[in-house]
Write a protein that holds these residues in place. Structure first.
Motif, PDB file in Angstrom:
ATOM      1  N   TRP A 131       0.842  -1.150  -0.051  1.00  0.00           N
ATOM      2  CA  TRP A 131      -0.074  -0.059  -0.118  1.00  0.00           C
ATOM      3  C   TRP A 131       0.967   1.297  -0.030  1.00  0.00           C
ATOM      4  CZ3 TRP A 131      -3.531  -1.518   4.861  1.00  0.00           C
ATOM      5  CH2 TRP A 131      -4.207  -2.423   4.319  1.00  0.00           C
TER       6      TRP A 131
ATOM      7  N   SER B 183       1.372   4.090  -2.498  1.00  0.00           N
ATOM      8  CA  SER B 183       1.079   5.590  -2.108  1.00  0.00           C
ATOM      9  C   SER B 183       2.104   6.816  -2.336  1.00  0.00           C
ATOM     10  CB  SER B 183       0.690   5.538  -0.443  1.00  0.00           C
ATOM     11  OG  SER B 183       0.187   6.809  -0.035  1.00  0.00           O
TER      12      SER B 183
ATOM     13  N   ASN C 189      -1.988   8.733  -7.040  1.00  0.00           N
ATOM     14  CA  ASN C 189      -2.038   7.125  -6.830  1.00  0.00           C
ATOM     15  C   ASN C 189      -3.392   6.575  -5.965  1.00  0.00           C
ATOM     16  OD1 ASN C 189      -1.516   4.455  -5.555  1.00  0.00           O
ATOM     17  ND2 ASN C 189      -0.068   4.701  -7.227  1.00  0.00           N
TER      18      ASN C 189
ATOM     19  N   TYR D 127      -3.938   4.339  -3.949  1.00  0.00           N
ATOM     20  CA  TYR D 127      -3.241   4.398  -2.443  1.00  0.00           C
ATOM     21  C   TYR D 127      -2.996   5.572  -1.716  1.00  0.00           C
ATOM     22  CZ  TYR D 127      -4.042  -0.666  -3.630  1.00  0.00           C
ATOM     23  OH  TYR D 127      -4.629  -1.752  -3.854  1.00  0.00           O
ATOM     24  N   ARG D 128      -2.771   6.628  -2.398  1.00  0.00           N
ATOM     25  CA  ARG D 128      -2.209   7.942  -1.971  1.00  0.00           C
ATOM     26  C   ARG D 128      -2.957   8.343  -0.562  1.00  0.00           C
ATOM     27  NH1 ARG D 128       2.743  10.572  -2.123  1.00  0.00           N
ATOM     28  NH2 ARG D 128       2.362  12.736  -1.345  1.00  0.00           N
ATOM     29  N   ASP D 129      -4.233   7.989  -0.530  1.00  0.00           N
ATOM     30  CA  ASP D 129      -5.132   8.227   0.590  1.00  0.00           C
ATOM     31  C   ASP D 129      -5.124   7.128   1.718  1.00  0.00           C
ATOM     32  OD1 ASP D 129      -6.606  10.532   1.963  1.00  0.00           O
ATOM     33  OD2 ASP D 129      -8.365   9.631   1.370  1.00  0.00           O
ATOM     34  N   TYR D 130      -4.263   6.207   1.399  1.00  0.00           N
ATOM     35  CA  TYR D 130      -4.353   5.060   2.389  1.00  0.00           C
ATOM     36  C   TYR D 130      -3.493   5.480   3.708  1.00  0.00           C
ATOM     37  CZ  TYR D 130      -6.621   1.039   0.157  1.00  0.00           C
ATOM     38  OH  TYR D 130      -7.837   0.362  -0.376  1.00  0.00           O
ATOM     39  N   TYR D 131      -2.570   6.768   3.449  1.00  0.00           N
ATOM     40  CA  TYR D 131      -1.785   7.256   4.526  1.00  0.00           C
ATOM     41  C   TYR D 131      -2.070   8.762   4.591  1.00  0.00           C
ATOM     42  CZ  TYR D 131       0.352   2.729   4.053  1.00  0.00           C
ATOM     43  OH  TYR D 131       0.506   1.374   4.095  1.00  0.00           O
TER      44      TYR D 131
ATOM     45  N   TRP E  34      -0.844  12.257   4.292  1.00  0.00           N
ATOM     46  CA  TRP E  34       0.119  13.041   3.496  1.00  0.00           C
ATOM     47  C   TRP E  34      -0.259  14.517   3.730  1.00  0.00           C
ATOM     48  CZ3 TRP E  34       4.642  11.378   1.061  1.00  0.00           C
ATOM     49  CH2 TRP E  34       4.576   9.895   0.844  1.00  0.00           C
TER      50      TRP E  34
ATOM     51  N   TYR F 218       4.784  12.650   5.020  1.00  0.00           N
ATOM     52  CA  TYR F 218       3.920  11.804   5.731  1.00  0.00           C
ATOM     53  C   TYR F 218       3.949  11.511   7.321  1.00  0.00           C
ATOM     54  CZ  TYR F 218       7.522   8.316   5.850  1.00  0.00           C
ATOM     55  OH  TYR F 218       8.805   7.434   5.880  1.00  0.00           O
TER      56      TYR F 218
END
Length: 554
Positions: free
Chosen positions: A110, A114, A120, A122-126, A128, A159
């Motif tokens: 992920w 990200s 991407n 998956y960017r919003d899985y973390y 930033w 992040y």
């Protein structure tokens, strides 16, 4: 009160890396745990909590997970884990997995995705954020020291990592991520796991304004601990996963007092079975990491009583523990690891197993293992200790000798030294040099010796556990403190439907006289447990020897 298996259980925590090495590579593994199932059965425990064994690059000893559905090569295979679970179940023991859901490893697929670009999927899985004034988005600090933000040159954003930079925080605001997490939990439950210990789970909701935090304590904790949506997220997770099973859930919850804890564990809220509190292990660090604070027993008694009364009055539950992989050995903190090692180890164990809640035993606690002593600041393996040493050195206010003394007392390595099985080289843990140095006292303190000695800590723990199985009052009795103002003795009752307990604990190195409240009638009291082998005292009034523990039933 609703009766549950996990309220009556005694849980044994295993730190696999340090428990038993089966293939002689210096690192404990799953087959090593399998080898010792009969030992756990002999002790009498009901459940095993296994620290993380998932695929991980091991930046924080497995608490940085790169694949939630695979096993770390060092520990073995998924087949090994399935065999362990099956063998535990055959012995009527449950398996509790450790699950890290606040953050993943930066090597998780992920995060690899990200990091690629701002757009991407998956960017919003973390989490930033853009920087501010040429620096990080805010002043939040990491638990391991320094800023909680790391700059990524490729996408020109920061992040969030509340722990190591290799442990980026997951973004629970994203419903797609939450569904991924629920799928993982259900995958394990369908495999037959009996529950989870959920690592720092009360940190999953962050204030979405990301304001600067107070510099008092860990900067930012008021905005990332017990955040605005934490209970919403946990209730949604519970409803979609473990509440559909007869499971045990243990939430690790830093920055939580008794009132906040109740929100997590009150039965009608259906969030967790219990939490892991921290306050009772902070008395010797009230002035921070770099100073050992003197403390009074009355402080501990008052705090424990507040928790006991609050939860029993409001139908809540908690875990009872002194030791785990993050805490130094309790006999070296609140007991005496010299002359009265056995007595104080047994006394502290008596306290945990006679209060209201579920007792947890950390590997080695049942034989009275002690803190280790390193002779160099570079000898520590623990990432947290290394971070604190660096921070203290940068302040320049302490000598290397002073820092070493504090680090030896505080380090999480104290709990992570390999298990002492016998007095052979490397203590029967392995035939080769272990990943972390052995404690030098293993020839005197080991399982083999404790299994044969009549007055051993192990045999005392066996008796504690057997009494808990025999008398329901140990699990379900109401708590009532006695001798509240006494500076040396912790005394209390457990009041049950069929019988009651009276517990007397001397936290002093001295012989102490006492007198119980004359209004309390104990005519039928029978002594069922005493941590002194010689000269067992059966009278209710009188004196307690150094670190003496007595349990009466009436």
């Amino acid at each position: 009160m609703n009766k549950k298996w996990w309220k009556e259980a005694v849980v044994y925590q295993i730190y696999p890396r340090s428990f038993k090495d089966s293939n002689n590579d210096g690192i404990g593994d799953l087959r090593g745990v399998i080898e010792k199932i009969d030992y756990l059965d002999k002790l009498g425990v009901d459940a095993v909590w296994l620290n993380p064994v998932y695929k991980s690059p091991n930046d924080d000893n497995g608490y940085d997970i790169s694949d939630y559905r695979d096993i770390m090569d060092e520990f073995g295979t998924m087949e090994d884990l399935e065999e362990l679970m099956e063998l535990l179940h055959q012995k009527d023991m449950k398996l509790i997995m450790d699950l890290v859901l606040n953050h993943s490893s930066d090597e998780h697929q992920w995060f690899k995705e990200s990091k690629k670009s701002k757009d991407n999927p998956y960017r919003d899985y973390y989490i930033w954020k853009d920087g501010k004034n040429g620096g990080p988005p805010n002043n939040w600090k990491s638990f391991f020291g320094g800023s909680a933000w790391k700059y990524d040159e490729q996408t020109e954003q920061y992040y969030l990592h509340l722990f190591s930079p290799k442990q980026p925080d997951l973004n629970w605001e994203n419903p797609e991520l939450r569904q991924e997490i629920y799928d993982i939990i259900n995958w394990w439950l369908k495999k037959g796991i009996d529950g989870f210990r959920l690592d720092v789970i009360n940190l999953i909701s962050k204030d979405q304004d990301f304001p600067d935090g107070s510099e008092d304590g860990l900067a930012g904790h008021e905005y990332f601990a017990n955040g605005p949506r934490v209970h919403e997220f946990i209730q949604e997770m519970a409803e979609n996963t473990y509440n559909n099973y007869d499971s045990m859930t243990v939430g690790e919850t830093p920055f939580v007092d008794k009132d906040e804890a109740l929100k997590f564990v009150k039965e009608d809220r259906r969030e967790f079975s219990m939490v892991i509190p921290f306050e009772h292990l902070e008395f010797d660090r009230k002035e921070g990491w770099s100073k050992i604070t003197n403390w009074e027993l009355k402080e501990l008694k008052d705090l424990m009583s507040q928790w006991q009364y609050k939860l029993q009055q409001n139908n809540g539950w908690t875990s009872l523990y002194f030791c785990n992989h993050d805490q130094p050995r309790i006999v070296s903190r609140y007991g005496d690891d010299g002359k009265y090692r056995k007595e104080s180890a047994k006394m502290l164990g008596t306290m945990l197993h006679t209060l209201r809640g579920t007792p947890f035993i950390y590997q080695g606690e049942e034989i009275g293992m002690t803190n280790i002593s390193f002779d160099s600041l570079t000898a520590f393996d623990d990432i947290e200790t290394r971070g604190y040493i660096k921070a203290v050195q940068e302040k320049g206010e302490m000598s290397e000798e002073e820092i070493l003394e504090i680090a030896n007392y505080r380090t999480r390595d104290n709990a992570r030294t390999p298990m002492h099985w016998n007095e052979s080289k490397y203590a029967g843990f392995s035939e080769v040099e272990p990943w972390l140095r052995m404690n030098n006292n293993y020839p005197e303190i080991n399982v083999e010796k404790d299994l044969t000695a009549n007055d051993s800590v192990f045999k005392y723990y066996q008796k504690l556990i057997s009494l808990r199985k025999k008398y329901p009052v140990f699990a379900y009795g109401k708590y009532n403190i006695l001798m509240e103002e006494d500076k040396n003795i912790y005394a209390y009752q457990r009041l049950g439907e069929e019988n009651n307990l009276l517990v007397l604990l001397n936290f002093s190195k001295e012989k102490v006289n006492y007198k119980l409240d004359s209004e309390i009638k104990f005519e039928q009291a029978k002594l069922i447990l005493n941590n002194y082998q010689e000269g067992i005292k059966s009278e209710l009034q009188g004196s307690l020897r150094p670190y003496e523990a007595r349990v009466y039933i009436y």
